[in-house]
Design an enzyme around this catalytic site. Structure first.
Site, mmCIF file in Angstrom:
data_model
loop_
_atom_site.group_PDB
_atom_site.id
_atom_site.type_symbol
_atom_site.label_atom_id
_atom_site.label_comp_id
_atom_site.label_asym_id
_atom_site.label_seq_id
_atom_site.Cartn_x
_atom_site.Cartn_y
_atom_site.Cartn_z
ATOM 1 N N ARG A 272 34.780 49.872 36.713
ATOM 2 C CA ARG A 272 34.430 50.315 38.077
ATOM 3 C C ARG A 272 33.030 50.921 38.153
ATOM 4 O O ARG A 272 32.798 51.854 38.929
ATOM 5 C CB ARG A 272 35.443 51.328 38.615
ATOM 6 N N ASP B 177 37.434 41.862 43.262
ATOM 7 C CA ASP B 177 38.690 42.579 43.074
ATOM 8 C C ASP B 177 39.714 41.639 42.467
ATOM 9 O O ASP B 177 39.621 40.429 42.648
ATOM 10 C CB ASP B 177 39.212 43.131 44.403
ATOM 11 N N ARG C 142 32.361 53.801 44.390
ATOM 12 C CA ARG C 142 32.127 54.849 45.390
ATOM 13 C C ARG C 142 31.430 56.105 44.874
ATOM 14 O O ARG C 142 30.964 56.911 45.665
ATOM 15 C CB ARG C 142 33.462 55.251 46.033
ATOM 16 N N ARG D 197 28.286 49.228 51.252
ATOM 17 C CA ARG D 197 29.596 48.952 51.847
ATOM 18 C C ARG D 197 29.561 49.204 53.350
ATOM 19 O O ARG D 197 30.132 48.442 54.128
ATOM 20 C CB ARG D 197 30.682 49.807 51.192
ATOM 21 N N TYR E 140 51.770 43.568 42.960
ATOM 22 C CA TYR E 140 51.192 43.712 44.304
ATOM 23 C C TYR E 140 51.785 42.698 45.285
ATOM 24 O O TYR E 140 51.992 42.998 46.458
ATOM 25 C CB TYR E 140 49.664 43.542 44.250
HETATM 26 O O1 CP3 Z 1 34.458 47.408 37.456
HETATM 27 C C1 CP3 Z 1 33.741 47.049 38.422
HETATM 28 O O2 CP3 Z 1 32.731 47.680 38.793
HETATM 29 C C2 CP3 Z 1 34.079 45.719 39.097
HETATM 30 C C3 CP3 Z 1 34.782 45.783 40.327
HETATM 31 C C4 CP3 Z 1 36.285 45.977 40.376
HETATM 32 C C5 CP3 Z 1 36.915 46.477 41.543
HETATM 33 N N1 CP3 Z 1 38.261 46.378 41.370
HETATM 34 C C6 CP3 Z 1 36.214 46.962 42.733
HETATM 35 C C7 CP3 Z 1 36.944 47.822 43.686
HETATM 36 C C8 CP3 Z 1 37.300 45.641 39.465
HETATM 37 C C9 CP3 Z 1 37.184 45.112 38.042
HETATM 38 C C10 CP3 Z 1 38.540 45.899 40.117
HETATM 39 C C11 CP3 Z 1 39.853 45.643 39.492
HETATM 40 C C12 CP3 Z 1 41.084 46.112 40.144
HETATM 41 N N2 CP3 Z 1 41.396 46.124 41.480
HETATM 42 C C13 CP3 Z 1 42.228 46.535 39.441
HETATM 43 C C14 CP3 Z 1 42.359 46.565 37.940
HETATM 44 C C15 CP3 Z 1 41.643 47.692 37.331
HETATM 45 C C16 CP3 Z 1 42.331 49.002 37.485
HETATM 46 O O3 CP3 Z 1 41.727 49.884 38.117
HETATM 47 O O4 CP3 Z 1 43.421 49.167 36.904
HETATM 48 C C17 CP3 Z 1 43.211 46.879 40.376
HETATM 49 C C18 CP3 Z 1 44.598 47.404 40.084
HETATM 50 C C19 CP3 Z 1 42.687 46.591 41.676
HETATM 51 C C20 CP3 Z 1 43.368 46.701 42.992
HETATM 52 C C21 CP3 Z 1 42.663 47.639 43.872
HETATM 53 N N3 CP3 Z 1 41.437 47.395 44.451
HETATM 54 C C22 CP3 Z 1 43.085 48.936 44.262
HETATM 55 C C23 CP3 Z 1 44.373 49.594 43.823
HETATM 56 C C24 CP3 Z 1 42.068 49.445 45.095
HETATM 57 C C25 CP3 Z 1 42.035 50.764 45.807
HETATM 58 C C26 CP3 Z 1 41.578 51.735 44.781
HETATM 59 C C27 CP3 Z 1 41.032 52.997 45.336
HETATM 60 O O5 CP3 Z 1 40.578 53.769 44.472
HETATM 61 O O6 CP3 Z 1 41.032 53.224 46.560
HETATM 62 C C28 CP3 Z 1 41.036 48.483 45.166
HETATM 63 C C29 CP3 Z 1 39.761 48.619 45.900
HETATM 64 C C30 CP3 Z 1 38.501 48.571 45.097
HETATM 65 N N4 CP3 Z 1 38.210 47.612 44.187
HETATM 66 C C31 CP3 Z 1 37.386 49.450 45.225
HETATM 67 C C32 CP3 Z 1 36.398 48.968 44.341
HETATM 68 C C33 CP3 Z 1 35.000 49.507 44.134
HETATM 69 C C34 CP3 Z 1 37.279 50.612 46.176
HETATM 70 C C35 CP3 Z 1 37.104 50.037 47.534
HETATM 71 C C36 CP3 Z 1 36.181 50.799 48.411
HETATM 72 O O7 CP3 Z 1 34.946 50.675 48.257
HETATM 73 O O8 CP3 Z 1 36.693 51.517 49.280
#
Ligand code: CP3
Length: 354
Positions: free
Chosen positions: A27, A77, A31, A40, A154
């Site tokens: 990640r 994602d 944010r 964003r 999911y």
């Molecule tokens: O690592 C990176 O920088 C690459 C980008 C990346 C994102 N999601 C961006 C993201 C990667 C590799 C993921 C993987 C992901 N997404 C996983 C597996 C990794 C983990 O964390 O276990 C999972 C379970 C998801 C599903 C997902 N996407 C969730 C549960 C959420 C909400 C999380 C939250 O903290 O609110 C997301 C959204 C998401 N994916 C964000 C980002 C930067 C936040 C969205 C935003 O900008 O509001």
């Protein structure tokens, strides 16, 4: 294609010698960075950011402008795959991901298409090509997907879950349906990752974020078996180089031996296992990635440096370590603390590679 200027990440995954331990953060584009929040806002929302290759490229490169990271990771994602299977992904502000449609029966599963990477997920492939062009060989680009089990949770729950009530009920009372879903997902993920590799991803990571919620027996049959299928179906060489695969099961520390048999080059570790003991168990077979508790980044830089030093000493001398956090960096971390972390890895690791 331009030659890589910094390939220590790929070398470490293949257990080849490096000058210092390579580092990236799960990640890393996100944010905690004000420039990410600005991009964003310009895109409108998170999915619009993912679906616009130019903006996805912009946010992928943001952490690399700030820090001397050794790898970039595609901004996207894991839930783009179920979205392309027709479930209708959306994000409710502050609530995490949701699907308009869920999967409950064999009939639902049989109706799911296997997405074509270029036709149905072309915006991701375009993002990979754009990022490779803009990186211009600075560091390697990591592609990724979710594991079949993690994606299935999911799709069955309709979003995030604390107890995986519906997906575990399906697993135990209708294992045939769960296996059919996982098999379809394994085929979809294989095609998706091969698409990313053809588009220019130089390593791939499979995020099994919820594999650790399973029993030991269920992990083998419902998560690892399908990641194994994916590894077996991946393109392993592209542009004249090996394309290493990293398996990351959060909470999978007890099962590293069987994960190491999968044919993946590396295993990702969360912070609950001791990396030195993990190396003793599987280091002969695979490289290890990890594993600092992301919450260490809430502490002051001197404390961060001490914890980096402890993990490096635990891994010990020699090759096969990629430094990372044990899970994603959290939104309220001070960007200066992330900088102190990366600097500490490079400075303190040189002595282990002499
Ligand atoms: O690592 C990176 O920088 C690459 C980008 C990346 C994102 N999601 C961006 C993201 C990667 C590799 C993921 C993987 C992901 N997404 C996983 C597996 C990794 C983990 O964390 O276990 C999972 C379970 C998801 C599903 C997902 N996407 C969730 C549960 C959420 C909400 C999380 C939250 O903290 O609110 C997301 C959204 C998401 N994916 C964000 C980002 C930067 C936040 C969205 C935003 O900008 O509001």
């Amino acid at each position: 294609m331009t030659a890589l200027k910094n390939d220590r990440f790929l070398r470490a995954l293949l257990k080849q010698p490096v000058d210092v331990t390579p580092v990236w953060m799960m990640r890393q584009a996100g944010r905690y960075l004000p420039e990410y929040r600005a991009s964003r806002a310009r895109a409108g929302d998170f999915m619009a950011l993912c679906m616009n290759p130019e903006l996805a490229c912009e946010v992928t490169l943001q952490p690399l402008e700030r820090y001397p990271l050794d790898a970039a990771i595609l901004f996207s994602d894991i839930l783009t795959v179920p979205d392309a299977m027709g479930l209708g992904l959306f994000f409710e502000t502050g609530e995490g991901p949701r699907f308009r449609k869920t999967v409950a029966s064999i009939a639902d599963i049989e109706a799911l298409p296997i997405p074509d990477a270029e036709k149905d997920l072309g915006y991701v492939m375009d993002a990979v090509r754009t990022i490779r062009r803009e990186l211009n060989g600075r560091v390697p680009l990591i592609g990724f997907s979710g594991s079949p089990w993690t994606l299935a949770t999911y799709m069955v729950e309709g979003g995030s879950s604390k107890d995986f009530r519906k997906s575990k009920a399906m697993l135990y009372e209708n294992p045939r349906a769960m296996h059919a879903l996982l098999d379809k997902l394994a085929q979809s993920v294989t095609a998706y990752l091969n698409g990313q590799i053809r588009a220019g991803a130089q390593a791939v990571q499979i995020f099994d974020s919820w594999g650790g919620s399973l029993s030991a027996a269920a992990y083998q049959a419902f998560s690892l078996a399908y990641m194994q299928k994916i590894v077996d179906g991946l393109i392993r060489e592209h542009e004249g180089r090996r394309v290493p695969v990293i398996l990351f099961t959060k909470g999978g520390g007890l099962w590293l031996e069987s994960m190491a048999e999968s044919g993946a080059e590396a295993l990702g570790l969360d912070w609950t296992c001791d990396i030195g003991s993990a190396r003793a168990r599987v280091g002969g077979k695979v490289a290890l990635q990890g594993n600092m508790d992301p919450s260490v980044l809430f502490a002051q830089p001197e404390a961060i440096r001490a914890e980096v030093g402890r993990i490096l000493a635990s891994y010990g001398h020699g090759e096969g370590h990629v430094f990372n956090l044990g899970h994603g960096i959290t939104p309220d971390v001070d960007p200066a603390h992330a900088g102190a972390f990366i600097e500490a890895v490079h400075e303190l690791s040189a002595q282990y590679h002499a």
